[in-house]
Motif scaffolding. Sequence first.
Motif, PDB file in Angstrom:
ATOM      1  N   GLU A  60      25.974  13.664 -20.704  1.00 55.22           N
ATOM      2  CA  GLU A  60      24.879  14.385 -21.748  1.00 55.22           C
ATOM      3  C   GLU A  60      25.376  14.987 -22.696  1.00 55.22           C
ATOM      4  O   GLU A  60      24.654  15.741 -23.533  1.00 55.22           O
ATOM      5  N   LEU A  61      26.723  14.721 -23.182  1.00 52.69           N
ATOM      6  CA  LEU A  61      27.141  15.447 -24.415  1.00 52.69           C
ATOM      7  C   LEU A  61      27.561  14.317 -25.227  1.00 52.69           C
ATOM      8  O   LEU A  61      28.338  13.562 -25.376  1.00 52.69           O
ATOM      9  N   PRO A  62      26.526  14.201 -26.511  1.00 53.17           N
ATOM     10  CA  PRO A  62      26.419  12.863 -27.057  1.00 53.17           C
ATOM     11  C   PRO A  62      27.631  12.756 -28.092  1.00 53.17           C
ATOM     12  O   PRO A  62      28.142  11.790 -28.596  1.00 53.17           O
ATOM     13  N   ASN A  63      28.308  13.809 -28.557  1.00 50.30           N
ATOM     14  CA  ASN A  63      29.401  13.983 -29.376  1.00 50.30           C
ATOM     15  C   ASN A  63      30.681  13.839 -28.550  1.00 50.30           C
ATOM     16  O   ASN A  63      31.761  14.111 -29.422  1.00 50.30           O
ATOM     17  N   VAL A  64      30.574  13.612 -27.655  1.00 45.75           N
ATOM     18  CA  VAL A  64      32.153  13.415 -26.746  1.00 45.75           C
ATOM     19  C   VAL A  64      32.180  12.205 -26.340  1.00 45.75           C
ATOM     20  O   VAL A  64      31.506  11.312 -25.813  1.00 45.75           O
ATOM     21  N   GLU A  65      33.772  11.850 -26.435  1.00 50.17           N
ATOM     22  CA  GLU A  65      34.371  10.499 -26.484  1.00 50.17           C
ATOM     23  C   GLU A  65      35.588  10.425 -25.474  1.00 50.17           C
ATOM     24  O   GLU A  65      36.091  11.670 -25.688  1.00 50.17           O
ATOM     25  N   ILE A  66      35.654   9.709 -24.580  1.00 57.55           N
ATOM     26  CA  ILE A  66      36.826   9.838 -23.719  1.00 57.55           C
ATOM     27  C   ILE A  66      37.858   8.910 -23.875  1.00 57.55           C
ATOM     28  O   ILE A  66      37.419   7.637 -23.888  1.00 57.55           O
ATOM     29  N   ARG A  67      39.258   9.016 -24.008  1.00 67.15           N
ATOM     30  CA  ARG A  67      40.053   8.024 -24.254  1.00 67.15           C
ATOM     31  C   ARG A  67      41.435   8.388 -23.507  1.00 67.15           C
ATOM     32  O   ARG A  67      41.701   9.584 -23.521  1.00 67.15           O
ATOM     33  N   ALA A  68      42.174   7.275 -23.148  1.00 68.73           N
ATOM     34  CA  ALA A  68      43.233   7.588 -22.484  1.00 68.73           C
ATOM     35  C   ALA A  68      44.292   7.591 -23.720  1.00 68.73           C
ATOM     36  O   ALA A  68      44.293   6.777 -24.641  1.00 68.73           O
ATOM     37  N   PHE A  69      45.487   8.287 -23.650  1.00 71.41           N
ATOM     38  CA  PHE A  69      46.679   7.968 -24.534  1.00 71.41           C
ATOM     39  C   PHE A  69      47.925   8.105 -23.849  1.00 71.41           C
ATOM     40  O   PHE A  69      47.975   8.868 -22.841  1.00 71.41           O
ATOM     41  N   ASP A  70      48.952   7.690 -24.481  1.00 68.44           N
ATOM     42  CA  ASP A  70      50.293   7.569 -23.885  1.00 68.44           C
ATOM     43  C   ASP A  70      51.009   8.168 -24.953  1.00 68.44           C
ATOM     44  O   ASP A  70      50.749   7.818 -26.305  1.00 68.44           O
ATOM     45  N   GLY A  71      52.172   8.595 -24.994  1.00 71.84           N
ATOM     46  CA  GLY A  71      53.127   8.851 -26.064  1.00 71.84           C
ATOM     47  C   GLY A  71      52.799  10.288 -26.565  1.00 71.84           C
ATOM     48  O   GLY A  71      52.166  11.224 -25.948  1.00 71.84           O
ATOM     49  N   LEU A  72      52.993  10.427 -27.875  1.00 83.07           N
ATOM     50  CA  LEU A  72      53.065  11.973 -28.391  1.00 83.07           C
ATOM     51  C   LEU A  72      51.555  12.165 -28.741  1.00 83.07           C
ATOM     52  O   LEU A  72      50.702  11.436 -29.238  1.00 83.07           O
ATOM     53  N   LEU A  73      51.158  13.628 -28.547  1.00 81.97           N
ATOM     54  CA  LEU A  73      49.787  13.763 -28.954  1.00 81.97           C
ATOM     55  C   LEU A  73      49.528  13.928 -30.517  1.00 81.97           C
ATOM     56  O   LEU A  73      48.605  13.502 -30.904  1.00 81.97           O
ATOM     57  N   VAL A  74      50.575  14.216 -31.154  1.00 80.83           N
ATOM     58  CA  VAL A  74      50.461  14.147 -32.752  1.00 80.83           C
ATOM     59  C   VAL A  74      50.126  12.564 -33.136  1.00 80.83           C
ATOM     60  O   VAL A  74      49.312  12.637 -34.044  1.00 80.83           O
ATOM     61  N   ASP A  75      50.817  11.785 -32.399  1.00 81.86           N
ATOM     62  CA  ASP A  75      50.510  10.390 -32.792  1.00 81.86           C
ATOM     63  C   ASP A  75      49.045  10.184 -32.620  1.00 81.86           C
ATOM     64  O   ASP A  75      48.304   9.385 -33.274  1.00 81.86           O
TER      65      ASP A  75
END
Length: 164
Positions: A60-75
């Motif tokens: 119910e939060l329209p401006n929220v997207e979920i993504r998985a990531f690997d490696g460095l946060l800065v990248d």
Amino acid sequence: MRIAVYPGSFDPVTNGHIDIIKRAASMVDHLIIGVLHNSSKTPLFSAEERVNMLSEVCQELPNVEIRAFDGLLVDFVVECHATIVVRGLRAVTDFEYELQWAQSNRIVCPQMDTMFLVTNVQYSYLSSSVVREYAAYQGDISAFVPESVARRLREKFDNRTLVQ
Ligand code: PNS
């Protein structure tokens, strides 16, 4: 457009995380929740399961997207075209660790700012590891996580008991 990343393990997402997500989402145009997929760690839930749980609780939060990531946060932040990283602070002990990473990340990625949100007092004790421990012993976790997450935890530990 103001894009922020809220990174974490979310193993599993707790009511404390959800509180931070809602508050951060109200401050930016787009909030990307970055679920760390760390191949050298063995989390309770796979990255896919954690993304699915977050997608359910954030539907119910329209401006929220979920993504998985690997490696460095800065990248990941650069890849997302974000300039803000959101982190929750529960206590002074969190601050020391977070400060070190916020400062070093900013050296590597000067366009990135870390925005700390102070956890609401009712969630100051709460962490994913507390939730996992209660769930492992069939404790009452209803005050810690949404029902959809509690159900997945019960399933996870029921299946584990069956396997042993
Ligand atoms: O929920 P957590 O476990 O406190 O989240 C930690 C997280 C995912 C933010 C941190 O471990 C991370 O960003 N890892 C990616 C690797 C990295 O960039 N490390 C340095 C920055 S913390």
